[in-house]
Design a protein around this motif. Structure first.
Motif, PDB file in Angstrom:
ATOM      1  N   ARG A  15      21.341 -11.451 -12.365  1.00 44.64           N
ATOM      2  CA  ARG A  15      19.363 -12.153 -11.992  1.00 44.64           C
ATOM      3  C   ARG A  15      18.722 -10.736 -11.996  1.00 44.64           C
ATOM      4  NH1 ARG A  15      20.068 -16.789  -6.953  1.00 44.64           N
ATOM      5  NH2 ARG A  15      21.470 -18.139  -8.065  1.00 44.64           N
ATOM      6  N   ARG A  16      17.294 -11.178 -12.054  1.00 41.04           N
ATOM      7  CA  ARG A  16      16.509 -10.184 -12.129  1.00 41.04           C
ATOM      8  C   ARG A  16      16.296  -9.910 -10.975  1.00 41.04           C
ATOM      9  NH1 ARG A  16      19.149 -12.366 -16.653  1.00 41.04           N
ATOM     10  NH2 ARG A  16      17.516 -12.875 -18.456  1.00 41.04           N
ATOM     11  N   ILE A  17      15.457  -8.849 -11.288  1.00 37.48           N
ATOM     12  CA  ILE A  17      15.491  -7.996  -9.651  1.00 37.48           C
ATOM     13  C   ILE A  17      14.131  -7.455 -10.007  1.00 37.48           C
ATOM     14  CG2 ILE A  17      17.391  -7.947  -8.268  1.00 37.48           C
ATOM     15  CD1 ILE A  17      18.067  -4.968  -9.465  1.00 37.48           C
ATOM     16  N   VAL A  18      13.605  -6.514  -9.098  1.00 38.86           N
ATOM     17  CA  VAL A  18      12.922  -5.729  -8.995  1.00 38.86           C
ATOM     18  C   VAL A  18      12.640  -4.562  -7.654  1.00 38.86           C
ATOM     19  CG1 VAL A  18       9.611  -4.978  -8.870  1.00 38.86           C
ATOM     20  CG2 VAL A  18      10.955  -7.257  -9.719  1.00 38.86           C
ATOM     21  N   VAL A  19      12.972  -3.409  -9.030  1.00 36.04           N
ATOM     22  CA  VAL A  19      13.715  -2.236  -7.664  1.00 36.04           C
ATOM     23  C   VAL A  19      12.186  -1.770  -7.221  1.00 36.04           C
ATOM     24  CG1 VAL A  19      14.440  -0.469  -7.244  1.00 36.04           C
ATOM     25  CG2 VAL A  19      15.253  -2.306  -8.867  1.00 36.04           C
ATOM     26  N   PHE A  20      11.856  -1.432  -6.047  1.00 29.82           N
ATOM     27  CA  PHE A  20      10.791  -0.228  -5.672  1.00 29.82           C
ATOM     28  C   PHE A  20      10.799   0.527  -5.301  1.00 29.82           C
ATOM     29  CE2 PHE A  20      12.300  -3.540  -2.165  1.00 29.82           C
ATOM     30  CZ  PHE A  20      11.593  -2.571  -0.972  1.00 29.82           C
ATOM     31  N   GLU A  21      10.414   1.587  -4.763  1.00 30.19           N
ATOM     32  CA  GLU A  21       9.693   2.868  -4.023  1.00 30.19           C
ATOM     33  C   GLU A  21       8.730   3.178  -3.759  1.00 30.19           C
ATOM     34  OE1 GLU A  21      10.699   8.032  -4.631  1.00 30.19           O
ATOM     35  OE2 GLU A  21      10.570   6.353  -6.403  1.00 30.19           O
ATOM     36  N   LEU A  22       9.311   3.030  -1.863  1.00 32.25           N
ATOM     37  CA  LEU A  22       7.811   3.091  -1.311  1.00 32.25           C
ATOM     38  C   LEU A  22       7.407   5.097  -1.247  1.00 32.25           C
ATOM     39  CD1 LEU A  22       9.032   1.087   1.867  1.00 32.25           C
ATOM     40  CD2 LEU A  22       6.921   0.208  -0.395  1.00 32.25           C
ATOM     41  N   ASP A  23       6.443   4.963  -0.443  1.00 31.31           N
ATOM     42  CA  ASP A  23       5.836   6.514   0.016  1.00 31.31           C
ATOM     43  C   ASP A  23       6.518   7.070   1.108  1.00 31.31           C
ATOM     44  OD1 ASP A  23       4.934   5.816   1.823  1.00 31.31           O
ATOM     45  OD2 ASP A  23       2.439   6.084   1.551  1.00 31.31           O
ATOM     46  N   ARG A  24       6.364   8.597   1.374  1.00 28.40           N
ATOM     47  CA  ARG A  24       7.155   8.927   2.536  1.00 28.40           C
ATOM     48  C   ARG A  24       6.913   8.610   3.755  1.00 28.40           C
ATOM     49  NH1 ARG A  24       9.971  13.051   1.189  1.00 28.40           N
ATOM     50  NH2 ARG A  24       9.825  14.391  -0.667  1.00 28.40           N
ATOM     51  N   ALA A  25       5.570   8.357   4.363  1.00 27.87           N
ATOM     52  CA  ALA A  25       5.353   7.616   5.307  1.00 27.87           C
ATOM     53  C   ALA A  25       5.726   6.139   5.441  1.00 27.87           C
ATOM     54  CB  ALA A  25       3.716   8.107   4.903  1.00 27.87           C
ATOM     55  N   GLY A  26       5.940   5.663   4.681  1.00 27.98           N
ATOM     56  CA  GLY A  26       6.052   3.536   4.122  1.00 27.98           C
ATOM     57  C   GLY A  26       7.565   4.004   3.884  1.00 27.98           C
ATOM     58  N   GLY A  27       8.409   4.500   3.431  1.00 29.08           N
ATOM     59  CA  GLY A  27       9.626   4.884   3.747  1.00 29.08           C
ATOM     60  C   GLY A  27      10.261   5.774   5.107  1.00 29.08           C
ATOM     61  N   ARG A  28       9.793   6.521   5.829  1.00 24.29           N
ATOM     62  CA  ARG A  28      10.138   6.493   7.230  1.00 24.29           C
ATOM     63  C   ARG A  28       9.856   5.403   7.901  1.00 24.29           C
ATOM     64  NH1 ARG A  28       7.307  10.755   6.700  1.00 24.29           N
ATOM     65  NH2 ARG A  28       5.804  10.078   8.354  1.00 24.29           N
ATOM     66  N   ALA A  34       0.917  -1.359   0.070  1.00 21.88           N
ATOM     67  CA  ALA A  34      -0.027   0.352   0.214  1.00 21.88           C
ATOM     68  C   ALA A  34       1.108   1.760   0.325  1.00 21.88           C
ATOM     69  CB  ALA A  34      -1.058   0.013   1.359  1.00 21.88           C
ATOM     70  N   ASN A  35       1.941   1.311   0.382  1.00 23.82           N
ATOM     71  CA  ASN A  35       3.237   2.506   0.626  1.00 23.82           C
ATOM     72  C   ASN A  35       3.897   2.760  -0.745  1.00 23.82           C
ATOM     73  OD1 ASN A  35       2.860   1.352   3.488  1.00 23.82           O
ATOM     74  ND2 ASN A  35       2.602   2.957   3.254  1.00 23.82           N
ATOM     75  N   LEU A  36       3.924   1.335  -1.308  1.00 27.18           N
ATOM     76  CA  LEU A  36       4.360   1.298  -2.897  1.00 27.18           C
ATOM     77  C   LEU A  36       4.171   2.771  -4.315  1.00 27.18           C
ATOM     78  CD1 LEU A  36       6.285  -1.791  -4.550  1.00 27.18           C
ATOM     79  CD2 LEU A  36       4.858  -0.076  -6.038  1.00 27.18           C
ATOM     80  N   ASP A  75      15.446   2.675   3.279  1.00 31.14           N
ATOM     81  CA  ASP A  75      14.567   3.818   3.955  1.00 31.14           C
ATOM     82  C   ASP A  75      13.473   3.854   2.649  1.00 31.14           C
ATOM     83  OD1 ASP A  75      15.449   5.848   6.067  1.00 31.14           O
ATOM     84  OD2 ASP A  75      17.027   5.513   4.899  1.00 31.14           O
ATOM     85  N   ARG A  76      14.092   4.309   1.630  1.00 30.41           N
ATOM     86  CA  ARG A  76      12.497   4.743   0.040  1.00 30.41           C
ATOM     87  C   ARG A  76      12.768   3.587  -1.026  1.00 30.41           C
ATOM     88  NH1 ARG A  76      10.725  10.410  -1.633  1.00 30.41           N
ATOM     89  NH2 ARG A  76       8.856   8.697  -2.165  1.00 30.41           N
ATOM     90  N   ARG A  77      14.144   3.223  -0.755  1.00 29.66           N
ATOM     91  CA  ARG A  77      14.277   2.337  -2.082  1.00 29.66           C
ATOM     92  C   ARG A  77      14.972   1.022  -1.822  1.00 29.66           C
ATOM     93  NH1 ARG A  77      14.568   3.983  -7.344  1.00 29.66           N
ATOM     94  NH2 ARG A  77      15.754   2.511  -7.573  1.00 29.66           N
ATOM     95  N   GLY A  78      14.139  -0.317  -2.674  1.00 29.57           N
ATOM     96  CA  GLY A  78      14.535  -1.352  -2.364  1.00 29.57           C
ATOM     97  C   GLY A  78      14.634  -2.634  -3.575  1.00 29.57           C
ATOM     98  N   GLU A 126      12.765   2.723  10.112  1.00 31.98           N
ATOM     99  CA  GLU A 126      13.120   2.765  11.280  1.00 31.98           C
ATOM    100  C   GLU A 126      12.920   1.396  11.835  1.00 31.98           C
ATOM    101  OE1 GLU A 126       9.605   4.337  13.017  1.00 31.98           O
ATOM    102  OE2 GLU A 126      10.435   6.839  12.716  1.00 31.98           O
ATOM    103  N   GLU A 127      12.025   0.771  11.106  1.00 33.40           N
ATOM    104  CA  GLU A 127      12.231  -0.846  11.437  1.00 33.40           C
ATOM    105  C   GLU A 127      13.470  -1.906  10.965  1.00 33.40           C
ATOM    106  OE1 GLU A 127       9.775  -2.991  12.977  1.00 33.40           O
ATOM    107  OE2 GLU A 127       8.578  -0.559  13.793  1.00 33.40           O
ATOM    108  N   THR A 128      14.019  -1.435   9.993  1.00 30.49           N
ATOM    109  CA  THR A 128      14.948  -2.169   9.151  1.00 30.49           C
ATOM    110  C   THR A 128      16.057  -1.639  10.418  1.00 30.49           C
ATOM    111  OG1 THR A 128      15.280  -0.349   7.475  1.00 30.49           O
ATOM    112  CG2 THR A 128      14.143  -2.471   6.991  1.00 30.49           C
TER     113      THR A 128
END
Length: 553
Positions: free
Chosen positions: A293-306, A278-280, A340-343, A310-312
């Motif tokens: 290898r194949r990867i999927v790079v994702f980005e979260l919104d500000r709230a989700g990234g914050r 939901a934060n993506l 943070d926002r990118r993984g 914190e959790e990671t």
């Protein structure tokens, strides 16, 4: 008045013809598509003036229904509306032009994908839930400690038999890796093994059978996968699972141990996700330059990234599972630093196409509730070509009959009406192209019907002219009066048909909507040609012969 002049009328008709031809000329357009390397590139495509529907160019028809077993707190109507938005995003990302996605009733969605070349891929993308979560693996051995009490609960329910082939496989691996450490069992009359340790025998820490395990990772013999899954879903067993632990199966292939026995991996994870899809806000498929290898790079919104950061940050060194549609995507990686926002999601040996499809579904968002395919059919391109040929053949035959009747009955006036019909077809097709409408088989029927409406308007005019000639009017006066007095009847009949078509468009499904659109466009074109173009032709004829005293009509 402006249209009283023949010159002005010819200018207007000329402009309409030029605009119509411009809309019907194929031209190139630039679209952005994802290339083989996963990057977006500009591609030149030829724009087709008239887009063909599913029944004319082939494709796929899907009927999707809500999985009512999963609709608990959600309102089915709201869930269906949200699913419509998600599906539209997915189809747009997939690149299918003129797809039809619409709600039917309160629990079904119809999806039509014209010209689709990979139906299996499209079906997987449309029906995929794409629910993404990030959870930590459980380090408390909660599942391992709960297994004895779970087995006692199964024994109280009278469940004591382990499948023979599973027991044999487990015993063989134990003997191979660590000696025969199996508990003493006695065979029952059916050849099974009576034991009070069913789950303890089948669910083993991965490291205990030779797999380099991580916290919360367990191995289950592949032959016992379905049995273990069903046992864990028994309410009496579920209640004994620690509250902060949730179980998820691995998405990947089975692990081979000892060269013959295969195991599926089961993960004990924390019950609360660190972040969800939901934060993506973005996702793209790429190739890792280091591992290829194949990867999927994702980005979260500000709230989700914050929150994710914190959790990671608090769990550096722990293992984090990436869950998609209730399946762990590969072995959980260790958190090496704050994220943070990118993984990125590593997909192992999966193809780039699979990575692109995953990125597509993640970017479009998760479905609010699972959808199941209720009905599916595929229309082959050859069937679409047959439909086009049959439709054209019927249209040509009908048009020829109309021409013969009009010319044979109304003579000179009929010839002028037939010439106007050519403009009618041009304006109708150009109007559909300007609207970006999709031509379907019912749409072709709408065009054929509007041809009859156009001819009907001419019939009303010609009959009124004939009455004026019988009454002793001159040819010029009879023509003027005929067009003037027939106008009310023409407008009334056409407006009633347009109102009917509007109701069909509002409440009908895809094919009915296509029929309504082409019918309305055809009526509009027929009004222009029957009233304006045909009248102009009469004016040209009278200009060439101003002393005409008779009219063959």
């Amino acid at each position: 008045m402006m249209f009283a002049s023949l010159r002005n009328r010819l200018i207007v008709i000329g402009l309409l013809v030029v605009v119509a031809i411009a809309y019907l000329i194929p031209r190139n357009q630039t679209v952005r598509e994802r290339g083989a390397d996963g990057q977006m590139t500009d591609v030149q495509l030829k724009r087709v003036p008239l887009k063909l529907g599913l029944d004319l160019q082939g494709g796929m028809h899907l009927e999707l229904g809500l999985d009512q077993s999963r609709v608990v707190a959600a309102d089915p109507a709201d869930a269906l509306n949200t699913a419509l938005l998600v599906l539209r995003k997915r189809i747009d990302e997939l690149g299918v032009s003129e797809a039809l996605i619409q709600k039917v009733g309160n629990d079904r969605i119809v999806v039509e994908l014209p010209g689709i070349k990979e139906p299996a891929r499209a079906e997987a993308i449309v029906a995929r839930n794409a629910h993404l979560e990030f959870r930590l693996t459980d380090k408390t051995n909660g599942l391992l400690n709960a297994l004895p009490s779970m087995d006692r609960a199964l024994a109280q329910l009278g469940i004591k038999t382990t499948a023979p082939e599973v027991s044999a496989a487990t015993k063989g691996v134990e003997a191979l890796l660590s000696g025969d450490s199996a508990k003493k069992k006695t065979a029952d009359s059916t050849g099974g093994v009576v034991s009070g340790h069913i789950l303890q025998d089948l669910i083993k820490p991965a490291e205990s059978i030779g797999i380099q395990g991580i916290p919360g990772e367990f191995a289950v013999p592949k032959a016992a996968h379905d049995r273990v899954d069903s046992l864990l879903k028994i309410p009496e067993v579920q209640r004994l699972l620690p509250r902060n632990v949730a179980l998820y199966w691995d998405q990947g292939p089975s692990q081979s141990v000892g060269g013959s026995v295969q195991y599926d991996l089961l993960y004990a994870l924390t019950d609360k996700p660190m972040a969800t899809g939901a934060n993506l806000v973005d996702a793209s498929a790429q190739i890792d330059q280091m591992s290829n290898r194949r990867i999927v790079v994702f980005e979260l919104d500000r709230a989700g990234g914050r929150r994710f950061g914190e959790e990671t940050g608090k769990h550096v060194g722990d293992y984090m599972a990436i869950i998609l549609d209730d399946r762990v995507q590969g072995r959980p990686p260790v958190i090496q630093s704050r994220i943070d926002r990118r993984g990125q999601i590593e997909l192992g040996n999966r193809s780039l196409q699979e990575a692109q499809d995953l990125a597509l579904t993640l970017k479009a968002g998760a479905l609010p509730v699972p959808l199941r395919i209720e009905a599916q059919r595929q229309v082959l391109a050859s069937l679409g070509a047959d439909s086009i040929n049959d439709g054209l053949r019927a249209g040509i035959v009908g048009t020829i009959l109309v021409i013969l009747i009009m010319v044979g009955y109304y003579r000179m006036a009929g010839v002028l009406a037939v010439l106007a019909l050519g403009f009618y077809l041009l304006f109708t097709l150009a109007g559909l192209s300007a609207l970006g409408a999709t031509l379907t088989l019912p749409g072709m029927a709408g065009i054929a019907l509007s041809v009859g409406i156009a001819v009907d308007a001419n019939v009303l005019i010609f009959e009124r002219i004939r009455e004026e000639l019988i009454a002793g009017r001159t040819v010029r006066v009879a023509v003027d009066e005929g067009f003037k007095h027939a106008m009310n009847a023409i407008v009334d009949s056409n407006m009633s048909t347009v109102l009917t078509a509007l109701f069909l468009f509002q409440f009908g499904t895809g094919p009915v909507k296509g029929f309504a659109v082409t019918l309305i466009m055809g009526i509009a074109a027929s009004m222009v040609t029957a009233v304006f173009v045909t009248r102009t032709f009469f004016m040209i004829w009278l200009e060439r012969d101003p002393t005409a005293t008779t009219l063959s009509i």
